[in-house]
Enzyme design. Structure first.
Site, PDB file in Angstrom:
ATOM      1  N   SER A  16       0.802  -1.225   0.000  1.00 25.99           N
ATOM      2  CA  SER A  16       0.000   0.000   0.000  1.00 25.99           C
ATOM      3  C   SER A  16       0.838   1.280   0.000  1.00 25.99           C
ATOM      4  O   SER A  16       0.518   2.214  -0.734  1.00 25.99           O
ATOM      5  CB  SER A  16      -0.976  -0.007   1.180  1.00 25.99           C
ATOM      6  OG  SER A  16      -1.935  -1.024   0.977  1.00 25.99           O
ATOM      7  N   LYS A  64     -10.081  -5.501  10.152  1.00 29.43           N
ATOM      8  CA  LYS A  64     -11.175  -4.866   9.399  1.00 29.43           C
ATOM      9  C   LYS A  64     -12.499  -4.822  10.176  1.00 29.43           C
ATOM     10  O   LYS A  64     -13.263  -3.879  10.028  1.00 29.43           O
ATOM     11  CB  LYS A  64     -11.377  -5.565   8.054  1.00 29.43           C
ATOM     12  CG  LYS A  64     -10.227  -5.324   7.075  1.00 29.43           C
ATOM     13  CD  LYS A  64     -10.494  -5.965   5.735  1.00 29.43           C
ATOM     14  CE  LYS A  64      -9.269  -5.856   4.839  1.00 29.43           C
ATOM     15  NZ  LYS A  64      -9.496  -6.398   3.494  1.00 29.43           N
ATOM     16  N   ALA A 130     -13.690 -11.712   2.598  1.00 30.56           N
ATOM     17  CA  ALA A 130     -13.450 -11.251   1.224  1.00 30.56           C
ATOM     18  C   ALA A 130     -14.721 -11.375   0.387  1.00 30.56           C
ATOM     19  O   ALA A 130     -15.033 -10.493  -0.424  1.00 30.56           O
ATOM     20  CB  ALA A 130     -12.319 -12.066   0.599  1.00 30.56           C
ATOM     21  N   ARG A 151     -16.644 -24.467   1.585  1.00 28.51           N
ATOM     22  CA  ARG A 151     -16.364 -25.732   2.278  1.00 28.51           C
ATOM     23  C   ARG A 151     -17.363 -25.924   3.424  1.00 28.51           C
ATOM     24  O   ARG A 151     -17.986 -26.961   3.538  1.00 28.51           O
ATOM     25  CB  ARG A 151     -14.920 -25.639   2.810  1.00 28.51           C
ATOM     26  CG  ARG A 151     -14.379 -26.859   3.453  1.00 28.51           C
ATOM     27  CD  ARG A 151     -12.903 -26.683   3.740  1.00 28.51           C
ATOM     28  NE  ARG A 151     -12.618 -25.540   4.619  1.00 28.51           N
ATOM     29  CZ  ARG A 151     -11.395 -25.145   4.952  1.00 28.51           C
ATOM     30  NH1 ARG A 151     -10.340 -25.777   4.473  1.00 28.51           N
ATOM     31  NH2 ARG A 151     -11.218 -24.123   5.751  1.00 28.51           N
ATOM     32  N   THR A 152     -17.531 -24.870   4.236  1.00 28.78           N
ATOM     33  CA  THR A 152     -18.536 -24.893   5.299  1.00 28.78           C
ATOM     34  C   THR A 152     -19.803 -24.264   4.719  1.00 28.78           C
ATOM     35  O   THR A 152     -19.918 -23.042   4.633  1.00 28.78           O
ATOM     36  CB  THR A 152     -18.040 -24.077   6.516  1.00 28.78           C
ATOM     37  OG1 THR A 152     -16.687 -24.428   6.776  1.00 28.78           O
ATOM     38  CG2 THR A 152     -18.898 -24.312   7.741  1.00 28.78           C
ATOM     39  N   TYR A 216      -2.726 -13.162  -5.361  1.00 30.84           N
ATOM     40  CA  TYR A 216      -1.782 -12.976  -6.459  1.00 30.84           C
ATOM     41  C   TYR A 216      -0.414 -13.441  -5.978  1.00 30.84           C
ATOM     42  O   TYR A 216      -0.181 -13.566  -4.763  1.00 30.84           O
ATOM     43  CB  TYR A 216      -1.724 -11.510  -6.909  1.00 30.84           C
ATOM     44  CG  TYR A 216      -1.193 -10.590  -5.842  1.00 30.84           C
ATOM     45  CD1 TYR A 216      -2.051  -9.958  -4.962  1.00 30.84           C
ATOM     46  CD2 TYR A 216       0.182 -10.393  -5.691  1.00 30.84           C
ATOM     47  CE1 TYR A 216      -1.568  -9.149  -3.960  1.00 30.84           C
ATOM     48  CE2 TYR A 216       0.678  -9.578  -4.685  1.00 30.84           C
ATOM     49  CZ  TYR A 216      -0.203  -8.964  -3.822  1.00 30.84           C
ATOM     50  OH  TYR A 216       0.281  -8.184  -2.816  1.00 30.84           O
TER      51      TYR A 216
HETATM   52  P1  ATR Z   1     -10.972 -13.764   4.112  1.00 29.87           P
HETATM   53  O1  ATR Z   1     -11.204 -12.580   4.984  1.00 29.87           O
HETATM   54  O2  ATR Z   1      -9.741 -13.698   3.270  1.00 29.87           O
HETATM   55  O3  ATR Z   1     -12.182 -14.131   3.318  1.00 29.87           O
HETATM   56  P2  ATR Z   1     -11.581 -15.815   6.016  1.00 29.87           P
HETATM   57  O4  ATR Z   1     -12.696 -15.004   6.528  1.00 29.87           O
HETATM   58  O5  ATR Z   1     -10.664 -16.489   6.997  1.00 29.87           O
HETATM   59  O6  ATR Z   1     -10.613 -14.960   5.106  1.00 29.87           O
HETATM   60  O7  ATR Z   1     -12.171 -16.891   4.996  1.00 29.87           O
HETATM   61  C1  ATR Z   1     -11.372 -17.831   4.361  1.00 29.87           C
HETATM   62  C2  ATR Z   1     -12.225 -18.592   3.341  1.00 29.87           C
HETATM   63  O8  ATR Z   1     -11.391 -19.514   2.649  1.00 29.87           O
HETATM   64  C3  ATR Z   1     -13.342 -19.407   3.957  1.00 29.87           C
HETATM   65  O9  ATR Z   1     -14.419 -19.428   3.059  1.00 29.87           O
HETATM   66  C4  ATR Z   1     -12.699 -20.787   4.089  1.00 29.87           C
HETATM   67  O10 ATR Z   1     -13.621 -21.854   4.114  1.00 29.87           O
HETATM   68  P3  ATR Z   1     -14.393 -22.261   5.493  1.00 29.87           P
HETATM   69  O11 ATR Z   1     -15.434 -21.223   5.707  1.00 29.87           O
HETATM   70  O12 ATR Z   1     -14.950 -23.584   5.228  1.00 29.87           O
HETATM   71  O13 ATR Z   1     -13.323 -22.259   6.562  1.00 29.87           O
HETATM   72  C5  ATR Z   1     -11.910 -20.823   2.816  1.00 29.87           C
HETATM   73  N1  ATR Z   1     -10.780 -21.779   2.813  1.00 29.87           N
HETATM   74  C6  ATR Z   1      -9.618 -21.664   3.481  1.00 29.87           C
HETATM   75  N2  ATR Z   1      -8.781 -22.683   3.176  1.00 29.87           N
HETATM   76  C7  ATR Z   1      -9.429 -23.463   2.266  1.00 29.87           C
HETATM   77  C8  ATR Z   1      -9.105 -24.655   1.550  1.00 29.87           C
HETATM   78  N3  ATR Z   1      -7.925 -25.261   1.710  1.00 29.87           N
HETATM   79  N4  ATR Z   1     -10.019 -25.151   0.681  1.00 29.87           N
HETATM   80  C9  ATR Z   1     -11.201 -24.544   0.510  1.00 29.87           C
HETATM   81  N5  ATR Z   1     -11.575 -23.410   1.170  1.00 29.87           N
HETATM   82  C10 ATR Z   1     -10.708 -22.883   2.036  1.00 29.87           C
END
Ligand code: ATR
Length: 272
Positions: A16, A64, A130, A151-152, A216
């Site tokens: 940034s 955030k 995100a 995933r969840t 990225y």
């Molecule tokens: P961000 O603020 O970057 O979105 P986050 O709130 O921690 O970070 O969310 C991470 C996301 O990546 C979640 O959707 C997570 O899935 P879960 O909700 O099931 O935990 C997903 N994620 C992280 N590692 C993953 C993996 N190896 N395969 C699939 N999804 C993954």
């Protein structure tokens, strides 16, 4: 000189400062922008102290949501996102919280990549912060459908419910989907560990489906490599989103819109 910072922990590798310094140079705005490592247990105290003098701040992981609670007022998109990545000190000394991440994504897709999202079938992978930040700006482009797959699954369902007044949004598990879509956006953190969310290759229509990874790296991310192997028309990473969310923040603070293309080109050059 007007002071700006980006708060995070860790924050050492943030791009940034470089981006905003290039914006300032380009627009002739006089400002100072640096990183500020906030302690994990006292972001609020650190931010309040900074804003005794400071004019504005970006906020990144993991603050955030705390920035959302700190702000005295919120833009509508920040309210919806439940998170703030940009704080701006108003004339009366109060703090306005905004979230420019989703707008940055949409601008990278629609302006930089020239992709129209209207009437498109969009698949969003992930259901974390995100994705939440991206939902309102994406739905504002009036896609035909927007599926959140995670995933969840319950997390995707909760988000779909929270945003269903804004457009045709639904939730899914990764392995429930087979039919091709027009656009796939990876907003999971799977790429951080070199993983790809386990979705069917049939979701990509060779030569047609546009794929985007919010992450990225110097090399194509795992998701971009997978998408290219399946024949995606484009497999683009999130460096442009980073620059565009910064440009939105700069515009909010200074009222001037910087040109993002030369800054993106310089970042890409430095990455390589
Ligand atoms: P961000 O603020 O970057 O979105 P986050 O709130 O921690 O970070 O969310 C991470 C996301 O990546 C979640 O959707 C997570 O899935 P879960 O909700 O099931 O935990 C997903 N994620 C992280 N590692 C993953 C993996 N190896 N395969 C699939 N999804 C993954």
């Amino acid at each position: 000189m007007d002071r700006y910072v980006v708060f995070g922990n860790p924050i050492g590798h943030s791009k940034s400062p470089l981006i905003h310094r290039m914006f300032a140079e380009q627009t002739g705005e006089q400002l100072d922008y640096s990183t500020l490592l906030a302690p994990l247990e006292d972001f609020t105290g650190c931010a309040r102290e900074f804003f005794l003098q400071g004019r504005g701040a970006n906020v990144t992981v993991p603050f955030k949501e705390e920035a959302y609670r700190l702000a005295n007022s919120l833009t509508q998109r920040a309210e919806r996102a439940g998170a703030v990545n940009t704080l701006s000190k108003l004339a009366d000394g109060t703090l306005l919280g905004d979230n420019t991440d989703g707008a940055g994504l949409v601008r990278d897709l629609t302006v930089n990549a020239g992709l129209s999202l209207q009437g498109k079938r969009i698949l969003l992978l992930g259901a974390g912060g995100a994705v939440r930040g991206a939902l309102e700006p994406l739905l504002a482009e009036r896609p035909a459908s927007l599926i959140i797959a995670n995933r969840t699954v319950e997390k995707a369902e909760r988000l779909a419910e929270l945003f269903d007044d804004l457009g045709p949004v639904s939730a899914s598990g990764f392995d429930w989907l087979r039919e091709p879509v027009d656009v796939i956006i990876n907003a999971t953190s799977a790429s951080l560990s070199g993983d790809v969310p386990p979705i069917a290759g049939s979701l990509i229509e060779p030569g047609k489906t546009f794929c985007y990874d919010m992450m990225y790296a110097k090399e194509p991310t795992a998701f971009c490599r997978w998408a290219s192997e399946q024949g995606a028309s484009v497999a683009m990473d999130g460096l442009g989103m980073l620059v565009e969310q910064a440009a939105e923040a700069f515009f909010l603070w200074r009222g001037v819109r910087p040109e993002s293309a030369p800054v993106l080109a310089e970042l890409r050059r430095q990455l390589a």
